[in-house]
Design a protein around this motif. Sequence first.
Motif, short mmCIF file in Angstrom:
data_model
loop_
_atom_site.label_atom_id
_atom_site.label_comp_id
_atom_site.label_asym_id
_atom_site.label_seq_id
_atom_site.Cartn_x
_atom_site.Cartn_y
_atom_site.Cartn_z
N VAL A 40 0.86 -1.18 0.00
CA VAL A 40 0.00 0.00 0.00
C VAL A 40 0.90 1.23 0.00
CG1 VAL A 40 -1.83 1.24 1.21
CG2 VAL A 40 -1.75 -1.26 1.32
N VAL A 53 3.00 6.10 9.13
CA VAL A 53 3.02 4.78 8.49
C VAL A 53 2.57 3.71 9.48
CG1 VAL A 53 4.53 3.00 7.51
CG2 VAL A 53 4.71 5.36 6.71
N SER A 57 -0.70 1.47 9.11
CA SER A 57 -0.55 0.01 9.07
C SER A 57 -1.54 -0.65 10.01
CB SER A 57 0.87 -0.40 9.44
OG SER A 57 1.79 0.04 8.47
N PHE A 60 -5.15 -0.07 8.53
CA PHE A 60 -5.36 -0.92 7.36
C PHE A 60 -5.47 -2.39 7.77
CE2 PHE A 60 -2.94 2.24 4.40
CZ PHE A 60 -4.04 3.07 4.36
N VAL A 82 3.24 -0.94 4.12
CA VAL A 82 2.74 0.42 3.89
C VAL A 82 3.94 1.34 3.78
CG1 VAL A 82 1.37 2.31 4.84
CG2 VAL A 82 0.61 -0.06 5.17
#
Length: 194
Positions: A40, A53, A57, A60, A82
Amino acid sequence: MTTTQNDRLQVLLEPLAATAGVDLEAVTLSKVGGSRVLDVVVDADGGIDLDLVADLSRAFGEALDSPEGTAVLGESEYRLEVGSPGVDRLLTLPRHWRRARTRLVKAQLGTGAEVVGRVLEADDEGVLLEIPPVKGRGKATERRLEFAGIAKARVQVEFNRKGDDAEPADEDITDVEDADGVDDADGTGDDAEA
């Protein structure tokens, strides 16, 4: 038009990225060795830091492990990665050009010509580049390119960039936190006394 699994994953993750104030640039599920890897790519004005990030993460991962995510991704294990776009990303959208301000780019035009210059500014229609003088002679010139006339463009890596608008070099890390949460004064990661 057929919707791919990557498209469905993008639809699932895009609202989470928007809530975090970032653009979801790409979602790609691929097989690496025997493992599935979900890559991603996110970006934002001002860049992406490691804390963001990590937060993305987690968000997601929760979405992908939910019933909605499992419906798209399936039950098989996967590795989530990510990150932000690398320098090899093509500049395809106005926001990519805006974020490349002050960077050196190489653009291949639809005519077959090639232009190398530093991004001065970009809007929704095109970009203004500062074109360096040929072989260091003369003065730099400015040239406006319309996006419609650009076939392909990429940021160029500069190892020895100098000048007032150069980006700062990475700072050295001098304070290291050990797994026990205690800062090591010498930055070696060894907090045992001698």
